[in-house]
Scaffold this active site. Sequence first.
Site, PDB file in Angstrom:
ATOM      1  N   GLU A 123      10.568 -55.950  71.461  1.00 29.93           N
ATOM      2  CA  GLU A 123       9.370 -56.340  70.713  1.00 29.93           C
ATOM      3  C   GLU A 123       9.269 -55.672  69.343  1.00 29.93           C
ATOM      4  O   GLU A 123       8.680 -56.215  68.420  1.00 29.93           O
ATOM      5  CB  GLU A 123       8.095 -55.974  71.502  1.00 29.93           C
ATOM      6  N   ASN A 124       9.795 -54.453  69.246  1.00 29.81           N
ATOM      7  CA  ASN A 124       9.639 -53.715  67.994  1.00 29.81           C
ATOM      8  C   ASN A 124      10.656 -54.119  66.926  1.00 29.81           C
ATOM      9  O   ASN A 124      10.778 -53.434  65.919  1.00 29.81           O
ATOM     10  CB  ASN A 124       9.687 -52.204  68.247  1.00 29.81           C
TER      11      ASN A 124
END
Lengths: 228, 235
Positions: A54-55
């Site tokens: 996600e990052n």
Amino acid sequence: MSAALDTLKLSSAQIAWRAAQDMEDGAYVNLGIGFPEMIAKFQPEGRDVVYHTENGVLGFGEAPAAGEEDWDLINAGKKAITLKPGAAFFHHADSFAMVRGGHLDLAVLGAYQVAENGDLANWSTGKGGVPAVGGAMDLVHGAKRVAVVTDHVTRKGEPKLLKRCALPLTGLGCVTRVYTSLAVIDVEDGRFVLREKLPQLSFEDLQSVTGAELKIHGDVADLAVPEL
Amino acid sequence: MNKTIAFASEAVAGIGDGTTVMIGGFGGSGAPIELIHALIDAGPKNLTIINNNAGNGHVGLAALIEQGMVAKMICSFPRSADPKVFTDLYLAGKIELEIVPQGTLAERIRAGGAGIPAFYTPTSYGTELAEGKLVAEFEGRHYVQERWLKADFALIKAELGDPLGNLTYRMAARNFNPLMATAATRTVAQVTRIVAAGEIDPEQVVTPGIFVDGIVEVPDPEQEESLNREGAVYP
């Protein structure tokens, strides 16, 4: 769960191994922080899988050796990672465009409870404390397949697969397959459909530790997993 | 045009009591530690902070919270390896928390920077985080209306910066930083190196300078994870 079931059940590594067998060649996959991350260790030989975090990384690999960490290069669990050839960086809005936009083939999450209608509860025990949701509510609405890896029952032996979730929901009708310590179960048309179970386990015993009716459509295969 | 600021203290000077501040980073990756520490030294109170997390250990964002300067956190995941600072204040009722799903947080910031007051997302539909929000159906699915998120200030971390404010980032330290740069009235970036205009290939610019008001050079910036492993405490 009875002591007999407790000795039969798969370890976390074995559940992860089984889930890994269903990752298709060429798939884009997000593995949730914690237990689901273990699935990458068992990626079948000869299959190319691109992992998303996600990052803002696509195409990351294993953890670096101790002392080799670069803290600008981490995954969603804040653990240091390495890159595979062809990796890409992007900002958070692009990352979640990949998620919500339906571009991931598979997301795998942990669960407190899963309901036969596909509802998932995995972010809050509802007991107070500090709430924290992270990316779970986004992930369950984007991937083409949303799978759960979990023990079949809680530590107290209570079913985690239920008619309806009692805990706060992460998403409605989102789960497509559940890999448990006893069985592989699909969610289809609002029902649990049994696909595989441990061969030593009777259907009745499995049903007795499941909080909703298990349907059988077609064959139920043996859940066969190596010693790990 | 020259957006260079000499000192971090000067960069945060306009942040007064009650200000809403976006702080870039995901955990320690991309967190502008030196700008946060300069903000602690400046000492404004009742801040609302927007970040993915709520600090780790006793440096950076955790230190800002520990100083009692933060009235409200807007974040997706206020847990970490050492979340004691935020946890204790939250459980004592001394800090407000708005919990936002991570993708919704990113998109609300993007919308704030793009002049889009609201949008619909499938995320959180049917959950307690959607309570009180408008819901609409599109092509047979339900979506929740979410509103833009803007701030008075954004403090971000980048890799290279030029005097026009053009920025590049380093690996996964990009995360929320380019989004926050667009969504604040005033955006200040700490950069590892300031280079002359033209030295960043226009093809490589990630944040164009129009979104950036000031840049401060911080060579060899601190990493939150390394500081925490040393047991560092700020101030």
